[in-house]
Design a protein around this motif. Structure first.
Motif, PDB file in Angstrom:
ATOM      1  N   ASP A  92       0.819  -1.218   0.000  1.00 30.37           N
ATOM      2  CA  ASP A  92       0.000   0.000   0.000  1.00 30.37           C
ATOM      3  C   ASP A  92       0.853   1.269   0.000  1.00 30.37           C
ATOM      4  N   ASP A  93       2.143   1.112  -0.231  1.00 26.75           N
ATOM      5  CA  ASP A  93       3.059   2.261  -0.182  1.00 26.75           C
ATOM      6  C   ASP A  93       3.370   2.712  -1.614  1.00 26.75           C
ATOM      7  N   GLN A  94       3.084   3.968  -1.915  1.00 25.44           N
ATOM      8  CA  GLN A  94       3.299   4.500  -3.260  1.00 25.44           C
ATOM      9  C   GLN A  94       4.549   5.372  -3.361  1.00 25.44           C
ATOM     10  N   ASP A  95       5.148   5.709  -2.220  1.00 24.94           N
ATOM     11  CA  ASP A  95       6.196   6.732  -2.207  1.00 24.94           C
ATOM     12  C   ASP A  95       7.604   6.193  -1.984  1.00 24.94           C
ATOM     13  N   GLY A  96       7.738   4.863  -1.876  1.00 25.35           N
ATOM     14  CA  GLY A  96       9.073   4.318  -1.642  1.00 25.35           C
ATOM     15  C   GLY A  96       9.532   4.438  -0.203  1.00 25.35           C
ATOM     16  N   THR A  97       8.610   4.720   0.719  1.00 27.63           N
ATOM     17  CA  THR A  97       8.991   4.797   2.133  1.00 27.63           C
ATOM     18  C   THR A  97       9.347   3.427   2.683  1.00 27.63           C
ATOM     19  N   VAL A  98       8.568   2.420   2.293  1.00 28.05           N
ATOM     20  CA  VAL A  98       8.744   1.070   2.831  1.00 28.05           C
ATOM     21  C   VAL A  98       9.699   0.275   1.947  1.00 28.05           C
ATOM     22  N   VAL A  99      10.688  -0.331   2.577  1.00 25.03           N
ATOM     23  CA  VAL A  99      11.575  -1.295   1.920  1.00 25.03           C
ATOM     24  C   VAL A  99      11.285  -2.649   2.560  1.00 25.03           C
ATOM     25  N   HIS A 100      10.908  -3.591   1.746  1.00 30.34           N
ATOM     26  CA  HIS A 100      10.337  -4.861   2.214  1.00 30.34           C
ATOM     27  C   HIS A 100      11.364  -5.992   2.105  1.00 30.34           C
ATOM     28  N   LEU A 101      11.432  -6.815   3.144  1.00 31.08           N
ATOM     29  CA  LEU A 101      12.298  -7.998   3.145  1.00 31.08           C
ATOM     30  C   LEU A 101      11.444  -9.252   3.243  1.00 31.08           C
ATOM     31  N   THR A 102      11.756 -10.243   2.431  1.00 32.62           N
ATOM     32  CA  THR A 102      11.099 -11.539   2.541  1.00 32.62           C
ATOM     33  C   THR A 102      12.123 -12.629   2.256  1.00 32.62           C
ATOM     34  N   SER A 103      11.778 -13.872   2.598  1.00 31.51           N
ATOM     35  CA  SER A 103      12.750 -14.953   2.458  1.00 31.51           C
ATOM     36  C   SER A 103      12.044 -16.296   2.394  1.00 31.51           C
ATOM     37  N   LEU A 104      12.678 -17.250   1.699  1.00 35.59           N
ATOM     38  CA  LEU A 104      12.204 -18.633   1.677  1.00 35.59           C
ATOM     39  C   LEU A 104      12.902 -19.486   2.729  1.00 35.59           C
ATOM     40  N   THR A 105      13.858 -18.926   3.436  1.00 34.53           N
ATOM     41  CA  THR A 105      14.658 -19.709   4.379  1.00 34.53           C
ATOM     42  C   THR A 105      13.814 -20.255   5.530  1.00 34.53           C
ATOM     43  N   LYS A 106      12.970 -19.412   6.115  1.00 36.40           N
ATOM     44  CA  LYS A 106      12.191 -19.845   7.279  1.00 36.40           C
ATOM     45  C   LYS A 106      11.161 -20.915   6.925  1.00 36.40           C
ATOM     46  N   PRO A 107      10.354 -20.758   5.868  1.00 35.80           N
ATOM     47  CA  PRO A 107       9.322 -21.763   5.596  1.00 35.80           C
ATOM     48  C   PRO A 107       9.824 -22.979   4.831  1.00 35.80           C
ATOM     49  N   ALA A 108      11.035 -22.934   4.300  1.00 37.90           N
ATOM     50  CA  ALA A 108      11.526 -24.053   3.488  1.00 37.90           C
ATOM     51  C   ALA A 108      12.670 -24.785   4.182  1.00 37.90           C
ATOM     52  N   SER A 109      13.840 -24.162   4.218  1.00 37.37           N
ATOM     53  CA  SER A 109      15.014 -24.815   4.789  1.00 37.37           C
ATOM     54  C   SER A 109      16.089 -23.771   5.053  1.00 37.37           C
ATOM     55  N   PRO A 110      16.921 -23.964   6.079  1.00 38.48           N
ATOM     56  CA  PRO A 110      18.010 -23.016   6.325  1.00 38.48           C
ATOM     57  C   PRO A 110      18.938 -22.843   5.133  1.00 38.48           C
ATOM     58  N   SER A 111      19.044 -23.884   4.300  1.00 38.65           N
ATOM     59  CA  SER A 111      19.944 -23.806   3.146  1.00 38.65           C
ATOM     60  C   SER A 111      19.265 -23.295   1.884  1.00 38.65           C
ATOM     61  N   MET A 112      17.974 -23.003   1.927  1.00 36.68           N
ATOM     62  CA  MET A 112      17.322 -22.338   0.802  1.00 36.68           C
ATOM     63  C   MET A 112      17.565 -20.841   0.961  1.00 36.68           C
ATOM     64  N   ARG A 113      18.800 -20.430   0.662  1.00 35.55           N
ATOM     65  CA  ARG A 113      19.213 -19.050   0.900  1.00 35.55           C
ATOM     66  C   ARG A 113      18.761 -18.152  -0.247  1.00 35.55           C
ATOM     67  N   ILE A 114      17.448 -18.009  -0.349  1.00 30.77           N
ATOM     68  CA  ILE A 114      16.853 -17.129  -1.345  1.00 30.77           C
ATOM     69  C   ILE A 114      15.882 -16.194  -0.625  1.00 30.77           C
ATOM     70  N   GLY A 115      16.099 -14.920  -0.799  1.00 31.32           N
ATOM     71  CA  GLY A 115      15.208 -13.915  -0.253  1.00 31.32           C
ATOM     72  C   GLY A 115      15.038 -12.811  -1.264  1.00 31.32           C
ATOM     73  N   ALA A 116      14.432 -11.720  -0.847  1.00 33.14           N
ATOM     74  CA  ALA A 116      14.214 -10.605  -1.767  1.00 33.14           C
ATOM     75  C   ALA A 116      14.061  -9.309  -1.001  1.00 33.14           C
ATOM     76  N   VAL A 117      14.481  -8.232  -1.634  1.00 29.11           N
ATOM     77  CA  VAL A 117      14.210  -6.872  -1.190  1.00 29.11           C
ATOM     78  C   VAL A 117      13.253  -6.259  -2.206  1.00 29.11           C
ATOM     79  N   VAL A 118      12.195  -5.639  -1.713  1.00 35.36           N
ATOM     80  CA  VAL A 118      11.275  -4.884  -2.567  1.00 35.36           C
ATOM     81  C   VAL A 118      11.486  -3.411  -2.235  1.00 35.36           C
ATOM     82  N   ALA A 119      11.889  -2.623  -3.243  1.00 34.10           N
ATOM     83  CA  ALA A 119      12.182  -1.213  -3.018  1.00 34.10           C
ATOM     84  C   ALA A 119      11.910  -0.441  -4.303  1.00 34.10           C
TER      85      ALA A 119
END
Length: 467
Positions: free
Chosen positions: A298-325
């Motif tokens: 819901d952020d239109q101005d670039g205030t929020v920088v979002h972090l997400t990851s597959l490590t927690k729901p999948a496996s410690p070695s699934m070292r794939i995440g993302a930044v949304v900015a």
């Protein structure tokens, strides 16, 4: 004994034997080693392979395994690293001791893990991960160089999961969320500047901030999440340009920021001309109830920088995440990517695409939600029954932990040590505070133990430890 520990034990034994032999001497046969040490042929083969990789032995097919000149060497003198004190002068890192132990397999034998931040292996989608990796490896371009921002297909999938008008151009694929968090802190804040954090908060952000030379500043929470009025005061008093928060299933308290406060927190941060780092680590760790959509959607101005990851729901070695900015901050992150590591390994990205594109992933998330809900209820009931004078902050709607306040007069480190002596590993609460904690707390994980019955047993052991 696990396969890994059996191999390590056998390697240690063989190193000792090699030390008593001369170059060219033959080691006992595999059959003799199996009989003598009570291990399987796979364990022996892997132990020999490790020693061969070190150059300690050489294997001659049809003849046996022999000690090399390198393998039989005199004990080395104690290393002298005192020179490093001079080389590192002027770059002191005030990083607290780690508060995120490894997965349950790393705790001592017989100890029940109520510590750490990962799923036990029997909650991980191991079969789906293996199948995804195998399919990814068969792609003709699997080993080609990946784009700096990540595979377009993967970025598109991750953007769709975030929602709103987020598109693949707003997504940067990362090697998990911890590395992304460290990169973000370095990209946005100059050394010596403050960074606002919820209090309590995730210990990893405190460690990353201090390693980057930043000053974590606490912003108090209540039952509805971080307090917007105190957040505004903190921005005004410190001049901070960065606020880190976990608005959806906060670690460690399990709090979900209320709808009204979600708007207020973003508005306060925007008014301060600052960035809000939204750590959405628990997005796929819900317990069956709907979770509010990410702030960034819901952020239109670039205030929020979002972090997400597959490590927690999948496996410690699934070292794939993302930044949304959005905006210049994304261009700065891309520039840092080209300095830090160029790109994330393509085979792992391809495996993530395969995993997220199959019905097996949705089935896993549904099964995981049910399992986490059950485990959370079991541990909450057991702790309430066994330790009635401990205060449970809430039964969370997601995540991996319970947050408890200990009675006055109990020392959390003494409880932590006594618990470990009684065969339970727990996380002390003090690591979650950027300054002095308000009182003794413990964080208890319910996803790291093998089975729900272990959680009941762990609560019983905790009660015995306190007594």
């Amino acid at each position: 004994m696990s396969d890994g520990s059996s191999i390590e034990t056998l390697v240690a034994i063989l190193r000792t034997e090699i030390g008593r032999l001369s170059p060219g001497d033959r080691l006992p046969s595999s059959r003799d080693l199996i009989a003598r040490h009570g291990v399987g042929p796979v364990t022996v083969a892997r132990a020999i392979a490790l020693l061969a990789a070190e150059g300690a032995v050489v294997t001659r097919p049809g003849s046996g395994t022999y000690v090399t000149a390198r393998g039989r060497r005199p004990a080395a003198a104690e290393a002298d690293t005192s020179w490093q004190a001079v080389a590192l002068a002027g770059r002191h890192l005030d990083v607290a001791e780690p508060a995120e132990p490894g997965p349950a397999g790393e705790v001592p034998a017989g100890t029940i893990a109520l510590s750490g931040g990962y799923l036990h292996e029997n909650l991980q989608p191991t079969r789906a991960l293996g199948a995804a990796l195998a399919r990814a490896a068969r792609r003709p371009d699997a080993w080609h160089r990946a784009p700096a921002a990540g595979l377009t297909t993967l970025r598109t999938i991750l953007a769709r999961q975030v929602g709103g008008d987020v598109g693949p151009q707003d997504v940067l694929v990362t090697g998990g969320s911890q590395g992304a968090l460290s990169m973000l802190l370095r990209a946005v804040a100059a050394p010596g500047s403050p960074v606002l954090v919820e209090s309590p908060t995730y210990p990893g952000v405190l460690a990353a901030a201090r390693a980057a030379g930043l000053r974590p500043v606490p912003v108090p929470m209540d039952r509805d999440g971080v307090r917007p009025d105190l957040l505004a005061d903190a921005f005004a008093m410190t001049g901070a340009r960065l606020f880190y928060c976990q608005p959806t299933v906060h670690n460690p308290t399990g709090t979900v920021l209320t709808a009204e406060r979600r708007r207020q927190v973003v508005d306060v941060t925007r008014a301060a001309g600052a960035f809000l780092i939204e750590d959405d680590f628990a997005r796929h760790l819900g317990h069956g109830r709907p979770l509010p959509r990410p702030l960034v959607a819901d952020d239109q101005d670039g205030t929020v920088v979002h972090l997400t990851s597959l490590t927690k729901p999948a496996s410690p070695s699934m070292r794939i995440g993302a930044v949304v900015a959005r905006g210049p901050v994304m261009r700065r992150l891309l520039a840092m990517r080209r300095v830090d590591d160029f790109f994330i390994a393509r085979p792992l990205q391809e495996a993530a695409v395969e995993l997220l594109s199959t019905p097996a992933w949705d089935r896993h998330l549904r099964a995981l939600a049910g399992a986490l809900h059950q485990r959370c209820a079991v541990l909450a009931d057991a702790v309430t029954r066994e330790l009635p004078d401990w205060t449970l902050a809430r039964v969370p709607d997601g995540g991996l932990h319970l947050w408890l306040r200990l009675p006055a007069g109990l020392d959390e480190q003494a409880v932590t040590d006594a618990a470990r002596a009684h065969g339970v590993a727990v996380d002390p609460g003090r690591h979650h505070y950027p300054t002095e904690p308000p009182g003794p707390r413990l964080r208890l994980a319910f996803a790291a133990a093998p089975e729900p019955a272990d959680l009941t047993a762990a609560a019983h052991r905790l009660a015995a430890a306190v007594r």
